[in-house]
Scaffold this motif. Structure first.
Motif, PDB file in Angstrom:
ATOM      1  N   ARG A  90      40.876  35.670  33.514  1.00  0.00           N
ATOM      2  CA  ARG A  90      40.289  36.986  33.297  1.00  0.00           C
ATOM      3  C   ARG A  90      40.381  37.863  34.543  1.00  0.00           C
ATOM      4  O   ARG A  90      40.438  39.092  34.448  1.00  0.00           O
ATOM      5  CB  ARG A  90      38.831  36.840  32.855  1.00  0.00           C
ATOM      6  N   GLU A  91      40.399  37.255  35.713  1.00  0.00           N
ATOM      7  CA  GLU A  91      40.443  38.018  36.964  1.00  0.00           C
ATOM      8  C   GLU A  91      41.830  38.569  37.280  1.00  0.00           C
ATOM      9  O   GLU A  91      41.950  39.479  38.101  1.00  0.00           O
ATOM     10  CB  GLU A  91      39.962  37.138  38.122  1.00  0.00           C
ATOM     11  N   ALA A 124      46.261  33.016  38.538  1.00  0.00           N
ATOM     12  CA  ALA A 124      44.956  32.398  38.307  1.00  0.00           C
ATOM     13  C   ALA A 124      45.094  30.908  38.544  1.00  0.00           C
ATOM     14  O   ALA A 124      45.826  30.220  37.819  1.00  0.00           O
ATOM     15  CB  ALA A 124      44.484  32.667  36.871  1.00  0.00           C
ATOM     16  N   ARG A 130      43.467  34.291  42.171  1.00  0.00           N
ATOM     17  CA  ARG A 130      42.071  34.268  41.741  1.00  0.00           C
ATOM     18  C   ARG A 130      41.786  32.965  41.015  1.00  0.00           C
ATOM     19  O   ARG A 130      42.692  32.185  40.736  1.00  0.00           O
ATOM     20  CB  ARG A 130      41.784  35.459  40.821  1.00  0.00           C
ATOM     21  N   ARG A 155      50.326  38.173  40.488  1.00  0.00           N
ATOM     22  CA  ARG A 155      48.994  37.585  40.590  1.00  0.00           C
ATOM     23  C   ARG A 155      49.027  36.193  39.963  1.00  0.00           C
ATOM     24  O   ARG A 155      49.826  35.923  39.068  1.00  0.00           O
ATOM     25  CB  ARG A 155      47.965  38.417  39.820  1.00  0.00           C
ATOM     26  N   SER A 196      40.250  32.552  37.899  1.00  0.00           N
ATOM     27  CA  SER A 196      40.307  32.510  36.437  1.00  0.00           C
ATOM     28  C   SER A 196      41.309  33.515  35.899  1.00  0.00           C
ATOM     29  O   SER A 196      41.665  34.499  36.559  1.00  0.00           O
ATOM     30  CB  SER A 196      38.926  32.814  35.845  1.00  0.00           C
ATOM     31  N   ASP A 217      43.823  41.642  33.720  1.00  0.00           N
ATOM     32  CA  ASP A 217      43.551  43.049  33.458  1.00  0.00           C
ATOM     33  C   ASP A 217      44.682  43.944  33.964  1.00  0.00           C
ATOM     34  O   ASP A 217      45.053  43.910  35.135  1.00  0.00           O
ATOM     35  CB  ASP A 217      42.236  43.462  34.122  1.00  0.00           C
TER      36      ASP A 217
END
Length: 275
Positions: free
Chosen positions: A58-59, A35, A54, A33, A56, A62
């Protein structure tokens, strides 16, 4: 066992190189992933690598096994806003100058934090990266960081975090020294009467060829000796360089680079930390 879930904060050139290297090594795209708030860059990452992107941190953070910090040091604090990774997430920073203590102050005390200093040949997957893990870092975190950075070249570890400043001076800034030398050879060739295009070809291809020769089991001092025939042209050039203190000059230059790296590390959120 599923591959580790690796999230990148920042999708610039170095992150893209690491992602490409991981994919080439067989890491599944579904386990990566990024950001990246820049829409153009995000679209390019999706198109070239087929990974989740994504806006940010935070997205994407996790549940990840590794969080790779790949944004410019001066925007790092903003990029990490709201993040508090747990002990199950290994944080790997490739940002120059930002110390472990600073990252821990921003991210909290729980996650293992590893600093690294890659260099630009990583863009071609022939880089070299220095890594530092504080005392007490789990071995699994060290191995994970090494797999990530090893996807774009060689890796080495230093026990003392301050030695990353020396690594910055030697290899982080190192490509520029070879480029400068090649530029000087090219310009000297022109001064000797060569056509500019010929001097350029000779200087640049000699750099590439010498690099390939050095990428072996023979020490570079021996390689130098092998082409330095007694009484020959190479001996004349080397003797001139040595008599003018070329080694001392490089030692002083790298000392200046390491000192600058230390200075930049004292103000990571505001300093320009370009190599």
């Amino acid at each position: 066992m599923a591959a580790e879930l690796i999230a990148f904060v920042g999708g610039g050139q170095m992150a893209g190189s690491l992602i490409g290297g991981l994919l080439a090594a067989g890491h599944p795209a579904a386990r990566l992933r990024v950001a990246e708030p820049d829409a153009t860059r995000a679209t390019a990452l999706r198109g070239s690598h087929g990974i989740e992107v994504r806006a940010s941190a935070r997205e994407v953070a996790d549940g990840c096994d590794a969080l790779v910090l790949a944004v410019k040091p001066q925007v790092m604090l903003e990029a990490l806003a709201g993040l508090a990774p747990t002990a199950s997430t290994t944080v790997v920073s490739i940002a120059a100058g930002i110390r472990v203590d600073t990252l821990r102050a921003w991210l909290g005390p729980d996650a293992p934090i590893i600093r690294s200093m890659p260099n630009t040949p990583a863009l071609l997957r022939c880089g070299v990266t220095g890594l530092h893990a504080p005392a007490g870092t789990p071995e699994a975190s060290r191995q994970l960081a090494e797999r990530i950075l090893g996807a774009v070249g060689h890796t080495c570890w230093v026990a003392d975090e301050s030695l990353l400043d020396a690594i910055t001076a030697v290899s982080g800034s190192g490509p520029a020294y070879y480029f400068l030398l090649t530029e000087a050879l090219r310009d000297a060739g022109v001064a000797l009467g060569l056509d500019a295009s010929v001097a350029k070809l000779l200087a640049e291809r000699t750099l590439v060829g010498a690099g390939r020769m050095a990428d072996g089991n023979v020490d570079v001092a021996q390689l130098r000796a092998n082409v330095t025939s007694k009484g020959g042209t190479t001996e004349a050039a080397i003797a001139h360089l040595e008599s003018h203190g070329v080694r001392q000059l490089f030692a002083a230059a790298l000392k200046a680079a390491a000192e600058r790296s230390r200075q930049l590390g004292t103000q990571p959120s505001t300093s320009d930390t370009r190599h």
